[in-house]
Design a protein around this motif. Structure first.
Motif, short mmCIF file in Angstrom:
data_model
loop_
_atom_site.label_atom_id
_atom_site.label_comp_id
_atom_site.label_asym_id
_atom_site.label_seq_id
_atom_site.Cartn_x
_atom_site.Cartn_y
_atom_site.Cartn_z
N ASN A 1 32.68 -77.93 -53.53
CA ASN A 1 32.31 -78.77 -54.67
C ASN A 1 31.64 -80.07 -54.23
O ASN A 1 31.28 -80.88 -55.07
N ASN B 1 39.38 -81.07 -61.96
CA ASN B 1 39.08 -79.67 -61.72
C ASN B 1 40.36 -78.86 -61.90
O ASN B 1 41.30 -79.01 -61.12
N PHE C 1 43.63 -85.81 -55.45
CA PHE C 1 42.67 -84.92 -56.08
C PHE C 1 43.04 -84.46 -57.49
O PHE C 1 42.27 -83.74 -58.11
N ILE D 1 38.06 -86.59 -59.37
CA ILE D 1 38.09 -85.13 -59.51
C ILE D 1 38.90 -84.72 -60.73
O ILE D 1 40.05 -85.11 -60.89
N GLN E 1 48.77 -84.68 -52.64
CA GLN E 1 47.52 -84.05 -53.05
C GLN E 1 47.22 -84.33 -54.53
O GLN E 1 46.05 -84.41 -54.92
N VAL F 1 37.94 -74.97 -51.96
CA VAL F 1 37.46 -75.42 -53.27
C VAL F 1 36.93 -76.84 -53.19
O VAL F 1 35.88 -77.16 -53.76
N LEU F 2 37.61 -77.70 -52.45
CA LEU F 2 37.14 -79.07 -52.28
C LEU F 2 35.83 -79.11 -51.50
O LEU F 2 34.89 -79.84 -51.85
N LEU G 1 42.81 -74.53 -51.24
CA LEU G 1 42.42 -75.84 -51.79
C LEU G 1 41.29 -76.44 -50.96
O LEU G 1 40.32 -76.99 -51.52
N VAL H 1 41.56 -76.99 -58.79
CA VAL H 1 42.17 -77.89 -57.82
C VAL H 1 43.60 -78.21 -58.24
O VAL H 1 44.54 -78.16 -57.42
N ASP H 2 43.81 -78.50 -59.52
CA ASP H 2 45.16 -78.80 -60.02
C ASP H 2 46.10 -77.63 -59.77
O ASP H 2 47.24 -77.81 -59.33
#
Length: 603
Positions: A560, A527, A509, A525, A505, A556-557, A553, A530-531
């Protein structure tokens, strides 16, 4: 019509941070025969073979396969060059993944694995019989060399995937220890086990970072027997393969010869298949599957056509925005453009109803966020509320749907409203930026000409919004290079997922990879939420916490709008000549082509 597959990878282990299947009731950690993520191993230390492999499968014969494009390198570990298909056949790893478990491994080069209780290091004991195809033994020094060279000169993927390794130490010629930066990375011990091992003595006199068609040495079941540059490569089963009788290899790699022929056009490759030029084809185009797989060869049974259902997560495929471009930096713009893709019309008129719409990055799995957030997910997301779209907390994401022609018109109005809020205005049929006066224009980059028919209706819908989208079809080498350099506006791409998401991941991302050329963070990305959620997934100590973190996650993806979601199938569409056969028991998490054989050798 997925472009990439990939498959992943491994799985985690329960008890503390990662659990190993215990060989005894002792509470003291001891070397084990396998590793599992979040649960017990299916196979005991004395298992004879994987259930989906036929130990009595005959050895012999040849199989011909096809590949799209060309190649100029036998080094698949670096960014440069276009590697040949099938190179995994020549390499072994420390452990071997089981395709009928979510994420479990069993010893291959390693006879045993000893994981520290705090998950800060793992020690592998190599088999004394392990050797490379040139007869040289596989030693701990080869393991140290492999991981150091991959982290130093390999693709950026490795720095994301196994970057939490602090040090690799050769304790003696047959013992190697991996020390980790901390014990938080729950799947790292398994990731270490799946990396192909390289021979130090071969690479000592060669430049690892330079593409080459020098035939490399590995320890796997096959060796490269010959090739025509850019046109074909042939792999020959090594009659002296050191691991042929191990339980993890019984009933597998049965063909004496595997040849890949390269075609620059998928339509030509289809005609070549019908003409008998190769033996096995996995089809990703629904139109071809519905219309091209017919004729005397199919009527007579010379070619067999099968839908083989699977239980794999299908991940996310879609139109990927390059958010590095100012044009796509605003989520409202990305959301607006999602209203241009009419999946329902496309599925009915182009795909013969073959697909289901994708809404989740973890589609076809329990991890997909298909309902409102649970209290556990809300607790995880709440600290980031000010950084997230409000819909993350209150709505279930669903890609735009079009049930009748009126929906298309309504969707266009919705899109134009969003674009107006983002600073765009429709003037004389053209969408114009209020600040710059520039028209809204971009390019959609594709590598398969067959995708033009899918993009064209979307292109037409964008035109109704005043947007000019051009389609650019390029050959495979140019496509790979442009993706590596992030030189595109929009591209068709996918993020393949496993039943146990983890370190990959970061590569897909993570912010760190957004500017690392050659990484798989194609969207760009950056963000922090996300991290943070990716790290929650990686450090999850239980399956339950992993699912909660991954669903968070996913939300959030989704909200966005980094991609315009496509579609997926829950079956592998394969066609093959009737000389081929496969076991009665099929693996849940893979096609398992390495267990197939040639029937003519059954006597």
């Amino acid at each position: 019509m997925p472009l990439f597959s990939n498959g992943k990878k491994l799985i985690k282990t329960a008890l503390t941070s990662v659990t190993l299947a215990l060989l005894s009731q002792s509470l003291v950690a001891a070397p084990q025969h396998g590793l599992a993520m979040h649960g017990d191993l299916k196979y005991s230390p004395d298992f004879k073979h994987f259930e989906y492999a036929n130990p009595n499968a005959p050895k012999g014969g040849e199989v011909k396969r096809w590949a799209l494009g060309t190649f100029d390198s036998f080094n698949s570990f670096i960014v440069k060059g276009t590697p040949a298909d099938g190179l995994a056949l020549i390499y072994d790893s420390l452990m071997e993944k089981a395709l009928d478990e979510p994420f479990s491994q069993y010893g291959l080069l390693a006879a045993s694995a000893d994981l520290a209780e705090d998950n800060t290091q793992i020690t592998f004991k190599l088999r004394e019989s392990a050797q490379f195809s040139d007869g040289e033994p596989v030693t701990a020094e080869d393991i140290v060399f492999t991981f150091n060279i991959l982290l130093e000169k390999g693709s950026p993927f490795y720095r994301s995937y196994i970057g939490d390794i602090k040090e690799v130490v050769a304790e003696d010629s047959r013992t190697v220890t991996f020390k980790f930066k901390n014990g938080n990375n729950q799947e790292l011990p398994l990731l270490v086990g799946e990396i192909p091992i390289l021979p130090k003595h071969y690479w000592a006199t060669r430049d690892f970072a330079t593409p080459s068609v020098d035939i490399p040495i590995g320890s796997g079941p096959y060796v490269i027997d010959g090739f025509e540059p850019g046109r074909s490569v042939t792999y020959r089963r090594n009659p002296d393969y050191w691991a042929a009788d191990l339980s993890v290899m019984k009933g597998r790699y049965n063909f004496d010869e595997i040849r890949y022929d390269f075609y620059r056009d998928s339509t030509v490759s289809m005609e070549a298949f019908k003409a008998g030029e190769y033996d096995f084809r996995q089809e990703y185009t629904s139109k071809l599957w519905a219309t091209a797989y017919e004729g005397p060869q199919f009527d007579s049974g010379e070619i067999i056509k099968k839908n083989l259902e699977h239980g794999r997560p299908t991940g996310m495929q879609g139109f990927l925005f390059n958010t590095r471009r100012n044009l796509f930096s605003d989520p409202k713009v990305r959301r607006a453009l999602a209203y241009s893709f009419d999946f329902e019309w496309t599925n009915e008129n182009l795909f013969y109803g073959a697909y289901a719409r994708t809404h989740s990055y973890f589609s076809n799995s329990e991890i997909a966020a298909r309902e409102l957030p649970t209290p556990e997910e809300l607790a995880l997301l709440e600290p980031y509320r000010d950084q997230l779209p409000a819909e993350v907390f209150t709505q279930v994401y669903s890609a735009p749907t079009f049930k009748d022609p009126k929906d298309l018109r309504r969707s266009a109005r919705t899109a134009l409203k969003l674009l107006k809020e983002a600073g765009w205005q429709l003037k004389k049929g053209k969408l114009i930026n209020n600040k710059t006066g520039e028209p809204f224009e971009f390019e959609i980059l594709i590598v398969q000409k067959a995708f033009e028919r899918i993009v064209a209706p979307m292109q037409k819908n964008l035109k109704r919004m005043g947007i000019t989208a051009t389609i650019r079809v390029v050959d495979v080498p140019q496509y790979i290079n442009r993706l590596r350099d992030f030189d595109f506006d929009m591209v068709v791409g996918s993020f393949a997922q496993s039943a146990s998401p983890g370190n990959e991941q970061r590569e897909f991302f993570g912010s760190y990879n957004a500017d690392q050329k050659g990484s798989r963070n194609l969207v760009g990305i950056k963000n922090p939420v996300v991290d943070a959620l990716i790290e929650k997934i990686i450090s999850a100590p239980s399956r339950e916490e992993l699912v909660v973190s991954a669903r968070a996650l996913d939300r959030v993806l989704q909200w966005n709008y980094y991609v315009i979601p496509h579609y997926h199938s829950r079956a592998d569409r394969v066609a093959f000549r009737n000389k081929l056969a496969y076991p009665d028991v099929r693996p849940q998490y893979g096609l398992g082509f390495d267990t197939w054989w040639v029937k003519d050798n059954a006597e």
